[in-house]
Scaffold this active site. Structure first.
Site, PDB file in Angstrom:
ATOM      1  N   GLU A 158      -3.744  -5.606   0.992  1.00 22.37           N
ATOM      2  CA  GLU A 158      -2.539  -5.243   1.663  1.00 22.37           C
ATOM      3  C   GLU A 158      -1.907  -6.461   1.848  1.00 22.37           C
ATOM      4  OE1 GLU A 158      -1.654  -2.122   1.445  1.00 22.37           O
ATOM      5  OE2 GLU A 158      -3.373  -1.585   2.629  1.00 22.37           O
ATOM      6  N   GLY A 161       2.862   6.459   5.520  1.00 23.79           N
ATOM      7  CA  GLY A 161       2.452   5.184   4.913  1.00 23.79           C
ATOM      8  C   GLY A 161       1.579   5.837   3.564  1.00 23.79           C
ATOM      9  N   LEU A 162       1.795   6.960   2.890  1.00 22.03           N
ATOM     10  CA  LEU A 162       1.137   7.670   1.882  1.00 22.03           C
ATOM     11  C   LEU A 162       2.084   7.272   0.581  1.00 22.03           C
ATOM     12  CD1 LEU A 162      -0.941  10.188   3.512  1.00 22.03           C
ATOM     13  CD2 LEU A 162      -1.585   7.796   3.155  1.00 22.03           C
ATOM     14  N   SER A 165       7.569   8.018  -0.844  1.00 17.15           N
ATOM     15  CA  SER A 165       8.919   7.809  -1.665  1.00 17.15           C
ATOM     16  C   SER A 165       8.475   7.577  -2.785  1.00 17.15           C
ATOM     17  CB  SER A 165       9.642   6.500  -0.677  1.00 17.15           C
ATOM     18  OG  SER A 165       8.548   5.661  -0.707  1.00 17.15           O
ATOM     19  N   ASP A 188       3.283   0.807  -5.160  1.00 21.30           N
ATOM     20  CA  ASP A 188       3.449   2.293  -4.776  1.00 21.30           C
ATOM     21  C   ASP A 188       3.698   2.936  -6.369  1.00 21.30           C
ATOM     22  OD1 ASP A 188       2.581   1.396  -2.520  1.00 21.30           O
ATOM     23  OD2 ASP A 188       4.589   1.595  -1.546  1.00 21.30           O
ATOM     24  N   TYR A 220       8.648  -4.955   7.922  1.00 18.94           N
ATOM     25  CA  TYR A 220       7.999  -5.110   6.657  1.00 18.94           C
ATOM     26  C   TYR A 220       8.649  -6.266   6.079  1.00 18.94           C
ATOM     27  CZ  TYR A 220       6.638  -4.480   1.719  1.00 18.94           C
ATOM     28  OH  TYR A 220       6.036  -4.216   0.622  1.00 18.94           O
TER      29      TYR A 220
HETATM   30  C1  GLA Z   1       4.196  -0.638   1.510  1.00 20.42           C
HETATM   31  C2  GLA Z   1       4.875  -1.329   0.114  1.00 20.42           C
HETATM   32  C3  GLA Z   1       3.928  -1.986  -0.768  1.00 20.42           C
HETATM   33  C4  GLA Z   1       3.144  -2.908  -0.424  1.00 20.42           C
HETATM   34  C5  GLA Z   1       2.392  -2.266   1.036  1.00 20.42           C
HETATM   35  C6  GLA Z   1       1.364  -3.448   1.929  1.00 20.42           C
HETATM   36  O1  GLA Z   1       3.295   0.267   0.941  1.00 20.42           O
HETATM   37  O2  GLA Z   1       5.510  -0.173  -0.349  1.00 20.42           O
HETATM   38  O3  GLA Z   1       4.742  -2.372  -1.900  1.00 20.42           O
HETATM   39  O4  GLA Z   1       3.748  -4.021   0.053  1.00 20.42           O
HETATM   40  O5  GLA Z   1       3.248  -1.606   1.914  1.00 20.42           O
HETATM   41  O6  GLA Z   1       0.225  -3.648   1.085  1.00 20.42           O
END
Ligand code: GLA
Length: 395
Positions: free
Chosen positions: A45, A135-136, A139, A186, A238
Site C-alpha cells: 500500500e 476506496g474500492l 473511479s 487501480d 493522499y
Molecule cells: C489509491 C491510489 C493508488 C494507490 C493506493 C495506495 O488507491 O489510487 O494509486 O496509491 O491509493 O496504495
C-alpha cells in the site's frame, strides 16, 4: 451474512437492464455494453508512486458502460447513480471542462484523443455496483469500462498492448482531468485482472505477473469491509503522503524510495521524524510484499494473515492513513478469528480486507456490524470477494 452485504449482482442481468435503460434514455440501441471491476489491494500500500510492488485483485463488483457514437460533436453522459446528466462537446473534454463523476468519463475520451485516437461524438450511460468513496476504485472502474467501450466503437481489438495503452490513458484522465494524483495500480488491475488471480505489479517498470489466488478453494473468504467513512483522493491527505515520500527520496539522494539498498542506514540518516516514519512504512511494506507473495505461492495462509495485520499497523502508525473506522474493522475481524486484516487502498476511510476461514465469515461480519452499531456509527458494507475478471465486453 448480515444484512449489510453489498451484492455485486449478476453481470449479464446488469448488462441487459443497462441496454434497456440506454434505449429509454437515448432512444436507440447502444453499440455495446462494457464492464470493468473495482479492486482491492492485498498488500503493497502506497508503494505504486514509490516505484514499489503491489498485489491488487479485481472485485466482482464492477462498473458497466453502454455506448453509441453520434453523428455530431456532442458528448452526452448519464449515470444511473447520479441525478444530473452531463453534456459537452468533443473539443472541450479536457482539464477544466467536467467535474465529479463526469470528469472521469470525459477525461478518458480526452486522453484517448490526446493519444491520437479519433473519438466520435458519444452517448454513454453507466451503471455501477462498486460503492463510491469506499476506496474500492470506483473511479478506475468507471474510466476503464468507458475506455474499452471507446476502443470497441472505433474498431480496435482489445489485446494486451491496447490494454496497457488504456492504463496510461486512464491514469492521465484521473490525474489531469479529475485532479486525483493517483499512482496507476487501480487502472492496471481493472484492465489486466484475471479471475482467481491477484496481479503482482512492479511499478518500477510496470511489469506484471499473475499470481494464483483462490481463497475459497482453501476454505477461506476475503471479506471486504466498506467502513462508509468518507474518503477522497483529491482532498490533500493522499497528496501530502506522496510529497513526504518524495522529500524522503530527495534527502536520501535517490529518485524514488525503491532505489534505496541499505534501508536501516537510510532511516537513521533521515532527521525529520515524520519523514522517517513515512519512509519506514515504505521500506517495511516493500519487504512485506515479497513475504506475502512467497506465502501465497506456498498456500501458507496463517502467516499471510499475519503479514496483512502488520501492514495495517504500519499504515496506521507510520504512514498515518488509517482512521478509527478502519482500525475497528481490522481489530474486530482479527479478534473474531480472521487470519489477518488490514486497510486497503489510499486510506482516510474507505475499506478494509480480512482473510477469514469460511465458517467464520458470518460471525466476523456480524461482529463488525455490531461493533459499529454500539458506537452509533453508520453500518458498514460487507462484500465477500472472490477475485474477478478484468475489463471486457459483455454485449
Ligand atoms: C489509491 C491510489 C493508488 C494507490 C493506493 C495506495 O488507491 O489510487 O494509486 O496509491 O491509493 O496504495
Amino acid at each position: 451474512m448480515p444484512s449489510a452485504q453489498v451484492s455485486a449482482g449478476v453481470p449479464d442481468e446488469i448488462a441487459d437492464s443497462l441496454v434497456s435503460r440506454f434505449h429509454d434514455t437515448v432512444g436507440r440501441e447502444p453499440v455495446g455494453c462494457f464492464v470493468a471491476p473495482g479492486r482491492v489491494n492485498l498488500i503493497g500500500e502506497h508503494l505504486d508512486y514509490n516505484d514499489g510492488k503491489c498485489l491488487p485483485m479485481a472485485l466482482p463488483h464492477a462498473t458497466y458502460a453502454a455506448l453509441a457514437p453520434r453523428d455530431d460533436d456532442r458528448v452526452n453522459l448519464t449515470s444511473l447513480q447520479e441525478e444530473e446528466p452531463w453534456q459537452g462537446r468533443l473539443g472541450a473534454l479536457g482539464p477544466g471542462h467536467a467535474e465529479g463523476w463526469a470528469a472521469y468519463v470525459a477525461g478518458v475520451a480526452w486522453a484517448l484523443q490526446e493519444d491520437g485516437l479519433d473519438i466520435p461524438g458519444l452517448d454513454i450511460v453507466v451503471d455501477s455496483r462498486v460503492p463510491v468513496g469506499a476506496g474500492l476504485s470506483s473511479s478506475a472502474a468507471l474510466e476503464c469500462s468507458v475506455a474499452v467501450g471507446l476502443c470497441a466503437l472505433i474498431g480496435l481489438e482489445l489485446d494486451h498492448d491496447l490494454r496497457r495503452r488504456l492504463v496510461s490513458a486512464c491514469m492521465r484522465a484521473e490525474r489531469e482531468v479529475a485532479g486525483a494524483p493517483t499512482g496507476g495500480m487501480d487502472q492496471t488491475i481493472a484492465l489486466l485482472a484475471e479471475r482467481e488471480h491477484a496481479l503482482l505489479l512492479d511499478c518500477r517498470d510496470w511489469s506484471t505477473e499473475q499470481v494464483p489466488w483462490d481463497p475459497s478453494a482453501h476454505g477461506l473468504e476475503l471479506l471486504v469491509i466498506d467502513t462508509r467513512a468518507q474518503h477522497s483522493h483529491s482532498d490533500g491527505g493522499y497528496e501530502s503522503r506522496r510529497n513526504d515520500c518524495e522529500e524522503a527520496a530527495r534527502s536520501l539522494g535517490v529518485d524514488t524510495l525503491r532505489e534505496v539498498d541499505d534501508t536501516s542506514a537510510a532511516l537513521e540518516s533521515l532527521s525529520d521524524t515524520r519523514i522517517r516514519r513515512r519512509a519506514r512504512h515504505v521500506f517495511t511494506e516493500m519487504a512485506r510484499v515479497e513475504a506475502a507473495v512467497d506465502l501465497l505461492r506456498r498456500s501458507e495462509y496463517e502467516s499471510l494473515g499475519q503479514v496483512f495485520t502488520s501492514s495495517h499497523a504500519s499504515l496506521r502508525d507510520d504512514f498515518e492513513v488509517s482512521c478509527p473506522e478502519l482500525d475497528l474493522a481490522v481489530d474486530t475481524a482479527t479478534e473474531e478469528g480472521a487470519l489477518g486484516a488490514r486497510m486497503t487502498g489510499g486510506g482516510f476511510g474507505g475499506s478494509a480486507i480480512a482473510l477469514v476461514p469460511g465458517d467464520r465469515l458470518d460471525t466476523v461480519g456480524e461482529a463488525i456490524v455490531q461493533a459499529y452499531r454500539s458506537r452509533g456509527w453508520e453500518e458498514p458494507g460487507l462484500l465477500p470477494a472472490n477475485p474477478g475478471d478484468g475489463a471486457r465486453r459483455l454485449r
